[in-house]
Motif scaffolding. Structure first.
Motif, short mmCIF file in Angstrom:
data_model
loop_
_atom_site.label_atom_id
_atom_site.label_comp_id
_atom_site.label_asym_id
_atom_site.label_seq_id
_atom_site.Cartn_x
_atom_site.Cartn_y
_atom_site.Cartn_z
N GLU A 71 -10.31 0.60 2.53
CA GLU A 71 -10.90 0.93 1.24
C GLU A 71 -10.28 0.09 0.13
O GLU A 71 -10.99 -0.41 -0.78
CB GLU A 71 -10.70 2.43 0.96
CG GLU A 71 -11.22 2.90 -0.38
CD GLU A 71 -12.73 2.72 -0.53
OE1 GLU A 71 -13.21 2.57 -1.68
OE2 GLU A 71 -13.43 2.72 0.51
N ASP A 72 -8.96 -0.12 0.19
CA ASP A 72 -8.30 -0.94 -0.82
C ASP A 72 -8.78 -2.39 -0.74
O ASP A 72 -9.02 -3.04 -1.77
CB ASP A 72 -6.79 -0.88 -0.60
CG ASP A 72 -6.02 -1.56 -1.71
OD1 ASP A 72 -6.09 -1.10 -2.86
OD2 ASP A 72 -5.35 -2.58 -1.41
N GLN B 97 -11.70 -3.39 0.43
CA GLN B 97 -13.07 -3.43 -0.09
C GLN B 97 -13.07 -3.39 -1.61
O GLN B 97 -13.86 -4.08 -2.29
CB GLN B 97 -13.85 -2.22 0.47
CG GLN B 97 -14.08 -2.25 1.97
CD GLN B 97 -15.16 -3.25 2.37
OE1 GLN B 97 -15.61 -4.09 1.56
NE2 GLN B 97 -15.56 -3.20 3.63
N GLN B 98 -12.16 -2.60 -2.17
CA GLN B 98 -12.06 -2.54 -3.63
C GLN B 98 -11.68 -3.90 -4.21
O GLN B 98 -12.22 -4.36 -5.23
CB GLN B 98 -11.00 -1.49 -4.03
CG GLN B 98 -11.53 -0.49 -5.02
CD GLN B 98 -10.48 0.57 -5.38
OE1 GLN B 98 -9.30 0.46 -5.00
NE2 GLN B 98 -10.89 1.56 -6.10
N ARG C 197 -14.61 -6.21 -4.06
CA ARG C 197 -15.55 -5.93 -5.14
C ARG C 197 -14.99 -6.41 -6.48
O ARG C 197 -15.75 -6.90 -7.34
CB ARG C 197 -15.83 -4.42 -5.18
CG ARG C 197 -16.68 -3.92 -4.03
CD ARG C 197 -17.21 -2.51 -4.29
NE ARG C 197 -16.12 -1.54 -4.37
CZ ARG C 197 -15.66 -0.87 -3.31
NH1 ARG C 197 -16.18 -1.08 -2.11
NH2 ARG C 197 -14.68 -0.01 -3.46
N ALA C 198 -13.68 -6.29 -6.65
CA ALA C 198 -13.07 -6.76 -7.89
C ALA C 198 -13.22 -8.28 -8.03
O ALA C 198 -13.47 -8.81 -9.13
CB ALA C 198 -11.60 -6.36 -7.94
N ILE D 10 -6.84 -5.16 -10.42
CA ILE D 10 -7.05 -4.73 -9.02
C ILE D 10 -6.68 -5.85 -8.07
O ILE D 10 -6.04 -5.62 -7.03
CB ILE D 10 -8.51 -4.28 -8.82
CG1 ILE D 10 -8.79 -3.00 -9.62
CG2 ILE D 10 -8.81 -4.06 -7.35
CD1 ILE D 10 -10.23 -2.56 -9.60
#
Length: 507
Positions: free
Chosen positions: A58-59, A61-62, A65-66, A109
């Motif tokens: 999840e991190d 993927q974040q 996306r960032a 991020i």
């Protein structure tokens, strides 16, 4: 507390050492419990690791996306910059400011990966390129606000902005590729952990089922063995009942033979005893006749002194011994006949008011107790279903004994009490403060023709033997609690209701 703990430990040790189905099932249940515990621990660990992997995915993927957000924000800012340079309209600056506000959190991020050496370089390059691109766009917008559109467009045409955008795209692609590889690897790890968790739980479930099946098999085998043992026990009990009935019949017949033999012997002994007693009387009569003849001869002074002594002293003494012995033998024969007749008598069951019976027996010996300065106290006695004559003889003998052997040195006291006890039994007590019986004689006094203590009372040693025989015929037992010089207590234990055999024969 410590002895109880030791006892518990000994019980556990015995349980562990002794082979049994309980131990086997207990071991299987303990094994199943440990297995489930291990599976739970392993599942907990696997779930924790899976959660960590999923968090890292999840991190990642974040961060991807960032990175895309940074690229989009830079492109939006560049579009707004060119629109403002071409038109000069202020509304084009709003998307530019919005893009700048989006960049800062997105870059923060991305900087989570600074601790990773592999990600640090592309992140730093991206940060540098973005800063340079934004500085280039800020300078052109500042020139445009001053009305210097030409220098601003000249900066755009210098191709510096395109190079920075290409660098940003390149750095983002590099970052995205690294993250894609890592995400794929972590997804694979997560799937593998999930598969391992499933396999562990499946194996545990299979093992638990196997253990359950083994336990069920052991219990089934134990139940079958118990059933077989019960059937064997039933068969043994059935044969045992037959044997008991057979042996009981043999004992009954043997007892009847003994009683008949005692009766016959006693009867046959009485006939010669009667003859001896008759001839003894004749000898006494002849002695008196001879004594008269001796008296006449003495008058004529023609008698030997030894003859006179034999007639007047030796013969009467011998006859006296013969008469005392025959009298004692007659009492013994009568006692044997009494035992024989009592053993052959058929018992009759009826409800007995024992309080009234005991009080009646006590009243019948009142003249003896008054003469001995004694008293008999009869308490409330529980009723019983039994044979009246046997109970009267038992209580009569024991009360008579208690009165006979009172201690002359203190006032006599005889107490008769009773109570119901669990299991359908009744206990009666006949207690006195008389001479008492020494411990070594507690059993001896119940034997036939045996007595204990000072022999200063008449009797042949048959009373207590008769009492014990009668008590046993009524299905009970008799015990003695006594101490020499302090008194005695006879305890009689009877079934609340006497049950006769089906044949109705005497017990």
């Amino acid at each position: 507390m410590i002895p109880r703990s030791r006892k518990a430990l000994h019980l556990v040790a015995d349980f562990v050492r002794t082979p049994s189905v309980g131990r086997s099932v207990g071991a299987l249940l303990a094994g199943a419990f440990l297995l489930l515990l291990l599976v739970n621990v392993a599942t907990f660990v696997m779930i924790g690791r899976t959660a960590q992997v999923n968090d890292s995915i999840e991190d990642a993927q974040q961060m991807r996306r960032a990175a895309r957000t940074v690229l989009i924000a830079v492109i939006d800012a560049e579009t707004a910059q060119r629109g403002f340079l071409l038109t000069g309209r202020p509304q084009y600056l709003q998307p530019y400011e919005a893009a700048r506000q989006t960049l800062e959190p997105a870059l923060e991020i991305l900087h989570r990966g600074d601790a990773d050496a592999e990600l640090r370089a592309p992140i730093e390059r991206l940060q540098t390129a973005v800063n340079a691109k934004m500085a280039e766009m800020d300078s052109t917008l500042a020139l445009a606000r001053q009305g210097r559109i030409g220098p601003a467009i000249q900066i755009v045409r210098s191709d510096r902005g395109r190079q920075l955008m290409d660098s940003i795209r390149s750095d983002i692609d590099t970052f995205d590729q690294l993250k894609s590889v890592r995400i794929a690897h972590r997804v694979e790890t997560s799937e593998r952990l999930g598969a391992i968790t499933i396999v562990i739980n499946t194996l545990a479930a299979v093992l638990v089922l196997v253990m359950g099946a083994i336990s069920a098999w052991l219990v089934r085998r134990y139940v079958m063995e118990m059933q077989a043992a019960r059937e064997a026990l039933d068969a043994a009990n059935a044969s045992l009942e037959d044997k008991v009935r057979e042996r009981t019949g043999e004992l009954t017949r043997a007892n009847e033979e003994i009683q008949r033999f005692a009766y016959i012997v006693s009867h046959d002994l009485r006939a010669p005893l009667v003859n001896v007693m008759g001839y003894t009387s004749e000898l006494e009569q002849a002695g008196r006749t001879i004594d008269k003849a001796i008296a006449r001869a003495e008058a004529e002074r023609d008698v030997d002194p030894e003859v006179v002594q034999a007639v007047r002293e030796d013969v009467p003494e011998a006859i006296g011994f013969i008469r005392a012995s025959t009298t004692k033998m007659d009492r013994l024969i009568n006692a044997i006949l009494k035992l024989s007749r009592e053993g052959r008598r058929t018992l009759a069951i009826e409800t007995l008011d024992m309080t009234v019976m005991a009080q009646g027996i006590a009243d019948s010996v009142r003249h003896q107790t008054e003469a001995a300065d004694a008293e008999i106290l009869v308490g409330e006695l529980p009723p019983i279903d039994s044979d009246r004559l046997s109970m009267e003889q038992i209580f009569g003998n024991l009360i008579d004994n208690a009165v006979k052997y009172l201690d002359a040195g203190r006032p006599g006291r005889i107490e008769i009490s009773g109570e119901d006890v669990p299991g359908g039994w009744i206990v009666y007590r006949i207690a006195d403060n008389g001479r008492g019986v020494a411990p070594r004689d507690h059993e001896r006094i119940f034997e036939l023709f045996r007595r204990a203590g000072r022999q200063d009372r008449t009797g042949e040693g048959l009373g207590l033997a008769f009492v014990r025989n009668s008590v046993r015929r009524l299905g009970g037992q008799i015990d003695l609690e006594s101490e020499l010089g302090k008194g005695s207590t006879f305890l009689l234990k009877f079934p609340k209701r006497l049950v006769l055999p089906d044949s109705g024969a005497a017990l």
